[in-house]
Write an enzyme that holds these catalytic residues in place. Sequence first.
Site, PDB file in Angstrom:
ATOM      1  N   CYS A   1       0.854  -1.201   0.000  1.00  0.00           N
ATOM      2  CA  CYS A   1       0.000   0.000   0.000  1.00  0.00           C
ATOM      3  C   CYS A   1       0.886   1.246   0.000  1.00  0.00           C
ATOM      4  CB  CYS A   1      -0.911  -0.053   1.226  1.00  0.00           C
ATOM      5  SG  CYS A   1      -1.502   1.537   1.781  1.00  0.00           S
TER       6      CYS A   1
ATOM      7  N   CYS B   1       0.972   3.349   3.027  1.00  0.00           N
ATOM      8  CA  CYS B   1       1.668   2.745   4.173  1.00  0.00           C
ATOM      9  C   CYS B   1       3.171   2.962   4.004  1.00  0.00           C
ATOM     10  CB  CYS B   1       1.373   1.253   4.264  1.00  0.00           C
ATOM     11  SG  CYS B   1      -0.371   0.881   4.433  1.00  0.00           S
TER      12      CYS B   1
ATOM     13  N   ARG C   1       5.593  -2.902  -5.554  1.00  0.00           N
ATOM     14  CA  ARG C   1       4.881  -3.425  -6.733  1.00  0.00           C
ATOM     15  C   ARG C   1       3.883  -4.517  -6.328  1.00  0.00           C
ATOM     16  NH1 ARG C   1       7.662  -4.249 -11.884  1.00  0.00           N
ATOM     17  NH2 ARG C   1       5.949  -2.995 -12.602  1.00  0.00           N
TER      18      ARG C   1
ATOM     19  N   HIS D   1      -6.615  -2.804 -17.005  1.00  0.00           N
ATOM     20  CA  HIS D   1      -6.283  -2.369 -18.375  1.00  0.00           C
ATOM     21  C   HIS D   1      -6.670  -3.481 -19.351  1.00  0.00           C
ATOM     22  CE1 HIS D   1      -4.301   1.409 -17.512  1.00  0.00           C
ATOM     23  NE2 HIS D   1      -3.461   0.841 -16.665  1.00  0.00           N
TER      24      HIS D   1
ATOM     25  N   HIS E   1      -8.421   8.800  -3.873  1.00  0.00           N
ATOM     26  CA  HIS E   1      -7.857   9.525  -5.025  1.00  0.00           C
ATOM     27  C   HIS E   1      -8.520   9.075  -6.320  1.00  0.00           C
ATOM     28  CE1 HIS E   1      -4.022  10.402  -2.623  1.00  0.00           C
ATOM     29  NE2 HIS E   1      -4.627  11.535  -2.868  1.00  0.00           N
TER      30      HIS E   1
ATOM     31  N   HIS F   1      -4.051   6.493 -15.011  1.00  0.00           N
ATOM     32  CA  HIS F   1      -2.909   5.746 -14.470  1.00  0.00           C
ATOM     33  C   HIS F   1      -1.636   6.600 -14.595  1.00  0.00           C
ATOM     34  CE1 HIS F   1      -0.775   1.544 -14.250  1.00  0.00           C
ATOM     35  NE2 HIS F   1      -0.292   2.408 -13.389  1.00  0.00           N
ATOM     36  N   ASN F   2      -1.496   7.279 -15.702  1.00  0.00           N
ATOM     37  CA  ASN F   2      -0.327   8.154 -15.848  1.00  0.00           C
ATOM     38  C   ASN F   2      -0.358   9.303 -14.857  1.00  0.00           C
ATOM     39  OD1 ASN F   2       1.417   6.985 -17.615  1.00  0.00           O
ATOM     40  ND2 ASN F   2       0.540   7.922 -19.452  1.00  0.00           N
TER      41      ASN F   2
ATOM     42  N   ASN G   1       0.906   7.818 -11.782  1.00  0.00           N
ATOM     43  CA  ASN G   1       2.364   7.647 -11.908  1.00  0.00           C
ATOM     44  C   ASN G   1       3.085   8.966 -11.652  1.00  0.00           C
ATOM     45  OD1 ASN G   1       1.931   5.028 -12.701  1.00  0.00           O
ATOM     46  ND2 ASN G   1       2.141   5.418 -14.891  1.00  0.00           N
TER      47      ASN G   1
ATOM     48  N   LYS H   1       8.586   5.258 -11.786  1.00  0.00           N
ATOM     49  CA  LYS H   1       7.287   5.704 -12.288  1.00  0.00           C
ATOM     50  C   LYS H   1       7.544   6.639 -13.461  1.00  0.00           C
ATOM     51  CE  LYS H   1       5.006   4.307  -8.509  1.00  0.00           C
ATOM     52  NZ  LYS H   1       4.229   3.082  -8.593  1.00  0.00           N
TER      53      LYS H   1
ATOM     54  N   TRP I   1       3.785   6.426 -19.273  1.00  0.00           N
ATOM     55  CA  TRP I   1       3.820   5.127 -19.947  1.00  0.00           C
ATOM     56  C   TRP I   1       2.853   5.115 -21.118  1.00  0.00           C
ATOM     57  CZ3 TRP I   1       0.938   0.918 -21.235  1.00  0.00           C
ATOM     58  CH2 TRP I   1       1.596  -0.308 -21.341  1.00  0.00           C
TER      59      TRP I   1
END
Length: 527
Positions: A42, A45, A380, A391, A436, A462-463, A466, A481, A484
């Site tokens: 997380c 965390c 990850r 995706h 978020h 997603h970007n 990142n 990051k 992408w």
Amino acid sequence: RVQAGRLYSKEDPLTILSSDTLKETLLNSSTAWLVQFYSSWCGHCIQYSTTWKALAGDIKDWEQAIRIGVLDCADEKNFDICKEFGIHFYPTFRYFKARSSTFDIGKAYKGPDRELQTVRQLMVNFLQNHTPEVWPPQCPPLEPSRSAEILSLVGQKADHYTAVIIEEEDSYIGREVMLDLMMYGGMTVKRTLNLDKAFLDRLGVSSVPAVYLLYPNGSHVLMDVKKSQRFFFSSYLKLLPGVHRKRGSSAQRVVVSGSKGQKPAEIWKDFDKSKVYMVDMESGLHYLLRVELASHQTLTGDELKTFKDFVTVVAKLFPGRQSVVKLLETLLEWLVSLPLEKIPYDAILDLVNNKMRIAGMFLSEQLQWVGCQGSQSELRGYPCSLWTLFHTLTVQAALRPDALANTGLEEDPLAVLQTMRRYIRTFFGCRECGEHFEEMAKESLQQVKTLDEAILWLWRKHNQVNNRLAGTLSEDPHSPKSQWPTPDLCPACHEEQKGLHVWNEERVLDFLKQHYGASNISPQYAM
Ligand code: FAD
């Protein structure tokens, strides 16, 4: 590679707990506890771990009254204990009273403010709420003294100093200094809230907070401290001649989870960045079905609807192996055939783990990351697999528009994204991530009108994530990051206009359809 739970190490001034040690530590403990149940995947965390370590260091001298622990719910061996304690989101903070003779799951702290000072003050409140029967034996009384009691001590000889903190009612300094000094001999700290002019005049106090010091020989003086702050008060008192740290005052460290039953470090698996790995998505589904959802005892109302839609979307669109797809389809049929308002999650687990296995339908029970493996085990993994899965689902929805026929979700270009949004909001253990994501969805999801736009929306968002996380602690240095797909993966996706980088979104869409298409999913390492 570092192993699970390594957001915290033995070097940190806190106790790393595990399923082996949690209950025995809390039951009938001589101190109260504040335990953070976290998940090493997380992001919040990970970010928060620095504050938590700083807090643990800051109140190290309180450890015979209240102690700080951590338990990693993402560590496989802790899955069951986190379920038993009803941990649904990370981080979850629970206070446990000292000397409890029966097992309880603690008192949750849900406040949004997790700043070091706020948590420290909450710890003081929690300690103060202990009844005399369970008061931690080493913890000094924290209640204020009456002025008459203080005045009766003035001029008396004693075998120790007495420091009197004079403060306002809402001040925490007195109690914090009392706890800071609890391991020190030769010193007793008291506090008083009496701000009557006559009392203050008698001690020569013109502003509060202040410390009035009674020497063992009977002399007394208002202490001249540079700044009226906890750190200054405590440091001055600890440095007085004759004040000393008590021997053996450092509380015994409880067994550190990592010291027993350590798993060997995992061996790095070579992989190709231009591929998607089936094993990542299957591991993600395993974690989601058997751990994340399993922390909910029963599914009812919105939770049940979200779960049903999630299973529908995955069963119909996941381009997985036969054994897994069949399992998901059978689970869906079972859910549809039961017009129940409420389903105990154990019934779902029984179906997935036992009944279906007999019929050759199964989902591996192992967490194995390949395209999602991190250079350290807390990086990850699961969240990466969840992005990958969603995706893939948005791409599959566009490539096979009839797949959702007769499910009630057909012809809705938002079907996958709304399901993802509700899953993340309802079940995803990282609550702030969910918040978020919800903000982003509220802001722009309604603008998505086609299945292709749905693919691009998720890519864009997603970007955005990142971008926000680049350079933070949840970034794996071996997998930085970035925006992408990077130019090495898709040169045609990038263009320059008047010296400024721009995306060629048409090319990006083509790329995403190819990248997350069934033929680009590698079966390598899948068991
Ligand atoms: P990930 O970001 O997980 O990406 C996985 C893979 O997807 C990459 O390896 C790459 O192959 C591919 N990819 C990368 N970008 C794109 C893109 N734009 N489009 C398509 N494919 C792409 N962590 C936080 O700390 N704070 C948060 O608020 C937060 N919010 C999250 C919200 C959601 C919905 C999810 C699923 C996760 C969230 N996380 C958050 C976790 C975080 O986004 C990462 O998943 C985690 O840090 C692991 O990162 P990673 O390097 O494995 O790559």
